[in-house]
Scaffold this active site. Structure first.
Site, PDB file in Angstrom:
ATOM      1  N   LEU A  77      26.070   1.611   1.092  1.00 24.41           N
ATOM      2  CA  LEU A  77      25.737   0.325   0.464  1.00 24.41           C
ATOM      3  C   LEU A  77      26.779  -0.708   0.857  1.00 24.41           C
ATOM      4  O   LEU A  77      27.980  -0.417   0.852  1.00 24.41           O
ATOM      5  CB  LEU A  77      25.744   0.496  -1.067  1.00 24.41           C
ATOM      6  CG  LEU A  77      25.450  -0.745  -1.900  1.00 24.41           C
ATOM      7  CD1 LEU A  77      23.956  -1.031  -1.922  1.00 24.41           C
ATOM      8  CD2 LEU A  77      25.936  -0.577  -3.349  1.00 24.41           C
ATOM      9  N   HIS A 108      33.633  -9.188 -20.782  1.00 23.68           N
ATOM     10  CA  HIS A 108      33.857  -9.056 -19.337  1.00 23.68           C
ATOM     11  C   HIS A 108      34.216  -7.610 -18.988  1.00 23.68           C
ATOM     12  O   HIS A 108      33.769  -7.070 -17.984  1.00 23.68           O
ATOM     13  CB  HIS A 108      34.963 -10.005 -18.872  1.00 23.68           C
ATOM     14  CG  HIS A 108      34.622 -11.458 -19.057  1.00 23.68           C
ATOM     15  ND1 HIS A 108      33.390 -11.972 -18.723  1.00 23.68           N
ATOM     16  CD2 HIS A 108      35.335 -12.507 -19.536  1.00 23.68           C
ATOM     17  CE1 HIS A 108      33.361 -13.265 -18.996  1.00 23.68           C
ATOM     18  NE2 HIS A 108      34.531 -13.602 -19.499  1.00 23.68           N
ATOM     19  N   ASP A 134      25.123 -12.509 -16.149  1.00 23.75           N
ATOM     20  CA  ASP A 134      25.407 -13.502 -17.192  1.00 23.75           C
ATOM     21  C   ASP A 134      25.274 -12.866 -18.575  1.00 23.75           C
ATOM     22  O   ASP A 134      24.497 -11.939 -18.769  1.00 23.75           O
ATOM     23  CB  ASP A 134      24.423 -14.680 -17.035  1.00 23.75           C
ATOM     24  CG  ASP A 134      24.858 -15.892 -17.842  1.00 23.75           C
ATOM     25  OD1 ASP A 134      26.045 -15.956 -18.231  1.00 23.75           O
ATOM     26  OD2 ASP A 134      24.016 -16.764 -18.086  1.00 23.75           O
TER      27      ASP A 134
HETATM   28  C1  FPP Z   1      29.135 -14.398 -17.045  1.00 29.00           C
HETATM   29  O1  FPP Z   1      29.207 -14.224 -18.429  1.00 29.00           O
HETATM   30  C2  FPP Z   1      30.057 -13.529 -16.353  1.00 29.00           C
HETATM   31  C3  FPP Z   1      31.185 -13.897 -15.695  1.00 29.00           C
HETATM   32  C4  FPP Z   1      31.660 -15.291 -15.611  1.00 29.00           C
HETATM   33  C5  FPP Z   1      32.072 -12.942 -15.063  1.00 29.00           C
HETATM   34  C6  FPP Z   1      31.432 -11.753 -14.427  1.00 29.00           C
HETATM   35  C7  FPP Z   1      32.388 -10.654 -14.480  1.00 29.00           C
HETATM   36  C8  FPP Z   1      32.080  -9.361 -14.722  1.00 29.00           C
HETATM   37  C9  FPP Z   1      30.724  -8.873 -14.854  1.00 29.00           C
HETATM   38  C10 FPP Z   1      33.121  -8.327 -14.900  1.00 29.00           C
HETATM   39  C11 FPP Z   1      34.019  -8.067 -13.776  1.00 29.00           C
HETATM   40  C12 FPP Z   1      33.350  -7.810 -12.504  1.00 29.00           C
HETATM   41  C13 FPP Z   1      34.011  -7.396 -11.438  1.00 29.00           C
HETATM   42  C14 FPP Z   1      33.298  -7.234 -10.158  1.00 29.00           C
HETATM   43  C15 FPP Z   1      35.446  -7.072 -11.510  1.00 29.00           C
HETATM   44  P1  FPP Z   1      29.588 -15.469 -19.345  1.00 29.00           P
HETATM   45  O2  FPP Z   1      31.039 -15.363 -19.665  1.00 29.00           O
HETATM   46  O3  FPP Z   1      29.187 -16.728 -18.677  1.00 29.00           O
HETATM   47  O4  FPP Z   1      28.712 -15.179 -20.588  1.00 29.00           O
HETATM   48  P2  FPP Z   1      28.080 -16.250 -21.606  1.00 29.00           P
HETATM   49  O5  FPP Z   1      27.140 -17.101 -20.791  1.00 29.00           O
HETATM   50  O6  FPP Z   1      27.368 -15.393 -22.597  1.00 29.00           O
HETATM   51  O7  FPP Z   1      29.229 -17.012 -22.193  1.00 29.00           O
END
Ligand code: FPP
Length: 247
Positions: A135, A41, A24
């Site tokens: 893994l 992201h 997150d």
């Molecule tokens: C949460 O941050 C993250 C996500 C919704 C997406 C997770 C994706 C990645 C880590 C990158 C891609 C991963 C792969 C495996 C291809 P948020 O957008 O909710 O952040 P915020 O709470 O600060 O708005």
């Protein structure tokens, strides 16, 4: 690099077999730097790479990453499209390297909701890494804990309806077999980044006795050193599973 923490981990007892992570804070990371959320992201993808390497180094056997929740479908269309595109990019770009590292990728969630292109990319990374021994990586995509349990309940009800099961046959084992995580042991450790103290509909069944580690670090800043800190924190815990402790 980071050998001091690895040495400590090796001296501190059991390493968690299965680590799950709620990644997150990508959006906040980007905002702090004045970038669009998509940049967060993209940077988050680098932390995914680093965490996989760190997990293998620490001797973790199973790593489960919450990459896209059922609720994330409700984000603005542009952001959903960009997350899907990042996933396709990740699958194509990282497949060979993951295979080389001995990482076997599994994708768990409502995969049928993806468009054809994304499903193909997912299929490619799963097939291309099959048999990896170092893994097991579970990418939880279009995943929600409540939806998973509901799906199980429907499957079990159908089995009873078809006469394949009786109501008395429905126990923890029977339910477990119908979850996306069938055959996987429960996570020993759940890490959440960005300092939020909540579960956000992640692995609701599986985390009943999982140890929690919450770190304020935003996901794009998460490094293998932070993973090692979480493992060391886990190694200090006294897991009782509802029983009486040893001390
Ligand atoms: C949460 O941050 C993250 C996500 C919704 C997406 C997770 C994706 C990645 C880590 C990158 C891609 C991963 C792969 C495996 C291809 P948020 O957008 O909710 O952040 P915020 O709470 O600060 O708005």
């Amino acid at each position: 690099m980071a050998s001091e923490s690895l040495d400590k981990i090796r001296l501190s007892g059991d390493v968690p077999n299965h680590v799950a992570i709620i990644m997150d804070g990508n959006g906040r990371w980007a905002k702090q730097k004045g970038f669009p959320r998509q940049v967060g992201h993209r940077e988050g993808m680098k932390s995914v790479r680093e965490t996989i390497e760190g997990a293998a180094e620490a001797g973790i056997n199973i790593l489960t990453l919450f990459a896209f929740s059922t609720e994330n479908w409700n984000r603005p269309r542009k952001e959903v499209a960009s997350l899907m595109s990042l996933l396709r990019y990740y699958a194509r770009k990282e497949r060979d390297s993951l295979k080389h590292q001995g990482v076997e990728v599994h994708v768990l969630g409502e995969i049928e909701r993806f468009d054809d292109q994304t499903r193909e990319a997912v299929d490619l990374i799963v097939r291309g890494t099959k048999g990896g021994q170092s893994l097991r990586l579970n990418l939880m995509i279009s995943y929600g804990g409540r939806e998973e349990i509901l799906r199980s309940v429907r499957t079990l009800a159908e089995q009873v309806d078809q006469g394949e099961l009786t109501v008395d046959d429905i126990d923890e084992d029977a339910l477990r077999k119908t979850l996306f995580t069938v055959n996987l042991p429960d996570p020993d450790l759940l890490i959440r980044t960005s300092g939020e103290y909540r579960i956000s509909n992640f692995m609701l069944w599986q985390i009943a006795y999982t140890e929690l580690h919450i770190t304020p670090v935003l996901w794009p800043d998460f490094s293998r050193e932070h993973l090692f800190e979480a493992v060391l924190d886990y190694q200090r815990r006294d897991r009782r599973f509802g029983l009486v402790g040893t001390s």
